[in-house]
Design an enzyme around this catalytic site. Sequence first.
Site, PDB file in Angstrom:
ATOM      1  N   GLY A 146     -36.407  19.032 -46.827  1.00 27.35           N
ATOM      2  CA  GLY A 146     -36.885  17.860 -47.555  1.00 27.35           C
ATOM      3  C   GLY A 146     -37.194  16.627 -46.729  1.00 27.35           C
ATOM      4  O   GLY A 146     -37.073  15.505 -47.229  1.00 27.35           O
ATOM      5  N   ASN A 172     -40.161  15.747 -45.816  1.00 24.20           N
ATOM      6  CA  ASN A 172     -41.343  15.140 -46.443  1.00 24.20           C
ATOM      7  C   ASN A 172     -40.952  14.366 -47.710  1.00 24.20           C
ATOM      8  O   ASN A 172     -41.458  13.274 -47.959  1.00 24.20           O
ATOM      9  CB  ASN A 172     -42.395  16.213 -46.770  1.00 24.20           C
ATOM     10  CG  ASN A 172     -43.218  16.567 -45.554  1.00 24.20           C
ATOM     11  OD1 ASN A 172     -44.081  15.805 -45.124  1.00 24.20           O
ATOM     12  ND2 ASN A 172     -42.927  17.719 -44.972  1.00 24.20           N
ATOM     13  N   ASN A 188     -50.447  20.114 -51.978  1.00 19.49           N
ATOM     14  CA  ASN A 188     -49.495  20.778 -51.084  1.00 19.49           C
ATOM     15  C   ASN A 188     -49.713  20.263 -49.669  1.00 19.49           C
ATOM     16  O   ASN A 188     -50.829  19.911 -49.293  1.00 19.49           O
ATOM     17  CB  ASN A 188     -49.746  22.293 -51.107  1.00 19.49           C
ATOM     18  CG  ASN A 188     -48.827  23.056 -50.184  1.00 19.49           C
ATOM     19  OD1 ASN A 188     -47.599  22.845 -50.175  1.00 19.49           O
ATOM     20  ND2 ASN A 188     -49.380  23.951 -49.387  1.00 19.49           N
ATOM     21  N   HIS A 247     -49.346  21.353 -45.636  1.00 21.52           N
ATOM     22  CA  HIS A 247     -49.204  22.544 -44.784  1.00 21.52           C
ATOM     23  C   HIS A 247     -49.296  22.121 -43.317  1.00 21.52           C
ATOM     24  O   HIS A 247     -50.149  21.299 -42.967  1.00 21.52           O
ATOM     25  CB  HIS A 247     -50.297  23.561 -45.130  1.00 21.52           C
ATOM     26  CG  HIS A 247     -50.134  24.849 -44.398  1.00 21.52           C
ATOM     27  ND1 HIS A 247     -49.238  25.824 -44.786  1.00 21.52           N
ATOM     28  CD2 HIS A 247     -50.733  25.318 -43.276  1.00 21.52           C
ATOM     29  CE1 HIS A 247     -49.301  26.832 -43.929  1.00 21.52           C
ATOM     30  NE2 HIS A 247     -50.200  26.554 -43.011  1.00 21.52           N
TER      31      HIS A 247
HETATM   32  C1  GRF Z   1     -43.430  21.299 -43.872  1.00 18.02           C
HETATM   33  O1  GRF Z   1     -43.825  21.705 -42.591  1.00 18.02           O
HETATM   34  C2  GRF Z   1     -44.546  21.517 -44.856  1.00 18.02           C
HETATM   35  O2  GRF Z   1     -45.817  21.337 -44.318  1.00 18.02           O
HETATM   36  C3  GRF Z   1     -44.367  22.966 -45.233  1.00 18.02           C
HETATM   37  O3  GRF Z   1     -42.962  23.140 -45.273  1.00 18.02           O
HETATM   38  C4  GRF Z   1     -42.336  22.201 -44.415  1.00 18.02           C
HETATM   39  C5  GRF Z   1     -41.329  21.446 -45.238  1.00 18.02           C
HETATM   40  O4  GRF Z   1     -40.530  20.604 -44.486  1.00 18.02           O
HETATM   41  N1  GRF Z   1     -45.055  23.303 -46.450  1.00 18.02           N
HETATM   42  P1  GRF Z   1     -39.507  19.606 -45.177  1.00 18.02           P
HETATM   43  O5  GRF Z   1     -38.634  20.420 -46.122  1.00 18.02           O
HETATM   44  O6  GRF Z   1     -40.295  18.559 -45.904  1.00 18.02           O
HETATM   45  O7  GRF Z   1     -38.705  19.039 -44.048  1.00 18.02           O
END
Ligand code: GRF
Length: 201
Positions: A14, A16, A110, A112
């Site tokens: 988490g 992000n 989303n 990525h």
């Molecule tokens: C990120 O690299 C995102 O792009 C991918 O999964 C990862 C999640 O990271 N879909 P976090 O849980 O937000 O640290």
Amino acid sequence: MESFNVVVLVSGGGTNLQAILDYTERNSIAGIRVCHVISSQQEAYALKRAKKHGIPTSIVEKQNYSTSREHMEALMRIIDRAKADLVVLAGYLSILQEPLLSQYGGKIINIHPSLLPQYGGKNCYGLEVHKQVIENKEKETGATVHYVDQGVDTGEIIQQRVVSVFPEDTPEILSARVRKTEHRLLIEVIENLAMEEKKRS
Ligand code: GRF
């Protein structure tokens, strides 16, 4: 001011989500509010981050539903109740299907960790993305935010940002560099979408 309600779907660490939460606490201009966090995994550390910020959370685990439709309907009930203007998949590892996709068409995004359409798809996530980028001796990789459609990492691209790859990079080092860019990119996209919505209303 009307708020721009964001529901964030997570499965793991988490970071992000954390970036979005930190942003919303410092900036009120676009009225962005994380109103609910849904995790596909009970153990996701992202849930702790949400709770620390007083955000309501739910756990919706696929294995508790006998059909994909029931699973999607369970998610929809929460998203509807939260009056979501936007659904953000931030490290969410389950695949969204109908009827959720039609109901929230154009409102699910989303993030990525690659320059899609390269290094995306069903088996290309997490460290595997960065491993392949390094194996192929790419000089550049990056991050992509896109709308979610019925495919995996195939929806319309909203914004991308390039990140350099250096010869001494390991998947872990590259992942950490890309992650920092992801955080900024995701916030920027959410902010733009919120501002566009504000202008429309
Ligand atoms: C990120 O690299 C995102 O792009 C991918 O999964 C990862 C999640 O990271 N879909 P976090 O849980 O937000 O640290």
